[in-house]
Design a protein around this motif. Sequence first.
Motif, PDB file in Angstrom:
ATOM      1  N   GLY A  76       0.723  -1.159  -0.078  1.00 48.54           N
ATOM      2  CA  GLY A  76      -0.013  -0.098   0.123  1.00 48.54           C
ATOM      3  C   GLY A  76       0.832   1.177  -0.146  1.00 48.54           C
ATOM      4  N   ASP A  77       0.300   2.326  -0.202  1.00 47.57           N
ATOM      5  CA  ASP A  77       1.072   3.750  -0.225  1.00 47.57           C
ATOM      6  C   ASP A  77       1.890   3.835   1.255  1.00 47.57           C
ATOM      7  N   ASP A  78       1.417   3.201   2.340  1.00 49.64           N
ATOM      8  CA  ASP A  78       2.122   3.410   3.645  1.00 49.64           C
ATOM      9  C   ASP A  78       2.808   2.086   3.977  1.00 49.64           C
ATOM     10  N   GLY A  79       3.096   1.234   3.285  1.00 50.94           N
ATOM     11  CA  GLY A  79       3.843  -0.042   3.731  1.00 50.94           C
ATOM     12  C   GLY A  79       3.271  -1.339   3.150  1.00 50.94           C
ATOM     13  N   TYR A  80       3.667  -2.402   3.861  1.00 51.35           N
ATOM     14  CA  TYR A  80       3.383  -3.677   3.360  1.00 51.35           C
ATOM     15  C   TYR A  80       2.725  -4.488   4.463  1.00 51.35           C
ATOM     16  N   VAL A  81       1.666  -5.260   3.749  1.00 54.33           N
ATOM     17  CA  VAL A  81       1.287  -6.641   4.734  1.00 54.33           C
ATOM     18  C   VAL A  81       1.766  -7.681   4.107  1.00 54.33           C
ATOM     19  N   ALA A  82       2.459  -8.919   4.588  1.00 52.78           N
ATOM     20  CA  ALA A  82       2.724  -9.952   4.208  1.00 52.78           C
ATOM     21  C   ALA A  82       2.376 -10.982   5.149  1.00 52.78           C
ATOM     22  N   THR A  83       2.135 -12.239   4.318  1.00 51.95           N
ATOM     23  CA  THR A  83       1.488 -13.227   5.063  1.00 51.95           C
ATOM     24  C   THR A  83       2.162 -14.542   4.653  1.00 51.95           C
ATOM     25  N   TYR A  84       2.569 -15.408   5.481  1.00 52.49           N
ATOM     26  CA  TYR A  84       3.400 -16.300   5.235  1.00 52.49           C
ATOM     27  C   TYR A  84       2.886 -17.766   5.666  1.00 52.49           C
ATOM     28  N   ALA A  85       2.786 -18.918   4.899  1.00 53.34           N
ATOM     29  CA  ALA A  85       2.237 -20.057   5.682  1.00 53.34           C
ATOM     30  C   ALA A  85       3.145 -20.581   6.876  1.00 53.34           C
ATOM     31  N   ALA A  86       2.472 -21.174   7.863  1.00 52.31           N
ATOM     32  CA  ALA A  86       3.230 -21.202   9.004  1.00 52.31           C
ATOM     33  C   ALA A  86       2.740 -22.804   9.551  1.00 52.31           C
ATOM     34  N   GLY A  87       3.355 -23.823   9.002  1.00 53.72           N
ATOM     35  CA  GLY A  87       2.812 -25.036   9.348  1.00 53.72           C
ATOM     36  C   GLY A  87       1.594 -25.281   8.810  1.00 53.72           C
ATOM     37  N   SER A  88       1.157 -26.466   9.297  1.00 54.49           N
ATOM     38  CA  SER A  88      -0.300 -26.981   8.418  1.00 54.49           C
ATOM     39  C   SER A  88      -1.698 -26.230   8.930  1.00 54.49           C
ATOM     40  N   SER A  89      -1.457 -25.355  10.039  1.00 58.69           N
ATOM     41  CA  SER A  89      -2.707 -24.767  10.562  1.00 58.69           C
ATOM     42  C   SER A  89      -2.380 -23.101  11.002  1.00 58.69           C
ATOM     43  N   ALA A  90      -1.241 -22.844  10.635  1.00 58.49           N
ATOM     44  CA  ALA A  90      -1.177 -21.240  11.026  1.00 58.49           C
ATOM     45  C   ALA A  90      -0.685 -20.364   9.862  1.00 58.49           C
ATOM     46  N   VAL A  91      -0.819 -19.059  10.195  1.00 62.62           N
ATOM     47  CA  VAL A  91      -0.147 -18.370   8.897  1.00 62.62           C
ATOM     48  C   VAL A  91       0.425 -17.044  10.057  1.00 62.62           C
ATOM     49  N   LEU A  92       1.697 -16.407   9.520  1.00 66.43           N
ATOM     50  CA  LEU A  92       2.284 -15.235   9.993  1.00 66.43           C
ATOM     51  C   LEU A  92       2.125 -14.244   9.255  1.00 66.43           C
ATOM     52  N   THR A  93       1.416 -13.084   9.950  1.00 72.78           N
ATOM     53  CA  THR A  93       1.072 -11.944   9.082  1.00 72.78           C
ATOM     54  C   THR A  93       2.021 -10.796   9.741  1.00 72.78           C
ATOM     55  N   LEU A  94       2.718 -10.045   8.866  1.00 66.51           N
ATOM     56  CA  LEU A  94       3.743  -8.696   9.166  1.00 66.51           C
ATOM     57  C   LEU A  94       3.254  -7.746   8.528  1.00 66.51           C
ATOM     58  N   LEU A  95       3.326  -6.371   9.319  1.00 63.83           N
ATOM     59  CA  LEU A  95       3.067  -5.229   8.981  1.00 63.83           C
ATOM     60  C   LEU A  95       4.551  -4.570   8.846  1.00 63.83           C
ATOM     61  N   ALA A  96       4.820  -3.814   7.764  1.00 68.34           N
ATOM     62  CA  ALA A  96       5.947  -3.127   7.654  1.00 68.34           C
ATOM     63  C   ALA A  96       5.759  -1.958   7.029  1.00 68.34           C
ATOM     64  N   GLY A  97       6.893  -1.181   7.299  1.00 67.59           N
ATOM     65  CA  GLY A  97       6.739   0.348   6.883  1.00 67.59           C
ATOM     66  C   GLY A  97       7.200   0.327   5.275  1.00 67.59           C
ATOM     67  N   PRO A  98       6.996   1.417   4.620  1.00 66.86           N
ATOM     68  CA  PRO A  98       7.240   1.521   3.243  1.00 66.86           C
ATOM     69  C   PRO A  98       8.707   1.343   2.730  1.00 66.86           C
ATOM     70  N   ARG A  99       9.435   1.629   3.825  1.00 66.13           N
ATOM     71  CA  ARG A  99      10.977   1.589   3.437  1.00 66.13           C
ATOM     72  C   ARG A  99      11.886   0.072   3.730  1.00 66.13           C
ATOM     73  N   VAL A 100      10.821  -0.819   4.226  1.00 66.68           N
ATOM     74  CA  VAL A 100      11.297  -2.083   4.325  1.00 66.68           C
ATOM     75  C   VAL A 100      11.974  -2.768   3.302  1.00 66.68           C
ATOM     76  N   ASN A 101      13.116  -3.488   3.485  1.00 61.25           N
ATOM     77  CA  ASN A 101      13.936  -4.207   2.583  1.00 61.25           C
ATOM     78  C   ASN A 101      13.081  -5.464   2.487  1.00 61.25           C
ATOM     79  N   VAL A 102      12.237  -5.554   1.237  1.00 61.47           N
ATOM     80  CA  VAL A 102      11.539  -6.746   1.131  1.00 61.47           C
ATOM     81  C   VAL A 102      12.096  -8.122   0.997  1.00 61.47           C
ATOM     82  N   GLY A 103      13.304  -8.123   0.378  1.00 62.45           N
ATOM     83  CA  GLY A 103      14.139  -9.179   0.245  1.00 62.45           C
ATOM     84  C   GLY A 103      14.259  -9.547   1.645  1.00 62.45           C
ATOM     85  N   ARG A 104      15.076  -8.928   2.519  1.00 65.52           N
ATOM     86  CA  ARG A 104      15.257  -9.150   3.924  1.00 65.52           C
ATOM     87  C   ARG A 104      13.739  -9.631   4.765  1.00 65.52           C
ATOM     88  N   LEU A 105      12.782  -8.861   4.588  1.00 70.66           N
ATOM     89  CA  LEU A 105      11.657  -9.217   4.829  1.00 70.66           C
ATOM     90  C   LEU A 105      11.269 -10.766   4.740  1.00 70.66           C
TER      91      LEU A 105
END
Length: 127
Positions: A76-105
Motif C-alpha cells: 500500500g502507499d504506507d507500507g506492506y502486509v505480508a502473510t506466510y504459511a506457518a505449518g499446517s494450521s497457522a499463518v504469520l502476518t507482518l506489517l512493515a513500513g514503506p522503506r522495508v527491505n522486502v528481500g530481508r523481510l
Amino acid sequence: MAAEPEVLDELRQLKARVPQLTGALAASVDGLVLAQDTTAVEPEGVAALTAAALGVAVRLTDATGRGAFRELLVRGDDGYVATYAAGSSAVLTLLAGPRVNVGRLHLEARRASVRIGALVDSARENA
C-alpha cells in the motif's frame, strides 16, 4: 495454546531483526489470533482479514497450478502486509513500513514461519 509464549518470543525476535516491522501476529488459518506483537492495529480484525485473504490466495494458487500456498505480499502507499504459511494450521502476518527491505523481510519471515509452524503444529499434536 501451549506454544503461545514461544510464538510470541519468535515474533519479538523477528521484529528485532527487521526494524521496519510495525506489527506481527500468528493466527490460525481460520482467523483466530494465536500470538501478537502489534499496537497499531486491532489484531483480531487483522487475523480475520488474513483468513479471508488466505482463502482467496489458496484458491488462486490451486486454480493456476502453482502448488500449495506459501506467501502473500500486499503493498500500500504506507507500507506492506505480508502473510506466510506457518505449518499446517497457522499463518504469520507482518506489517512493515514503506522503506522495508522486502528481500530481508522475506528471508527473515520465511525462517520465522517455519519455526512458528513447528511450534503450533507440535502444540496441536500434544493437545
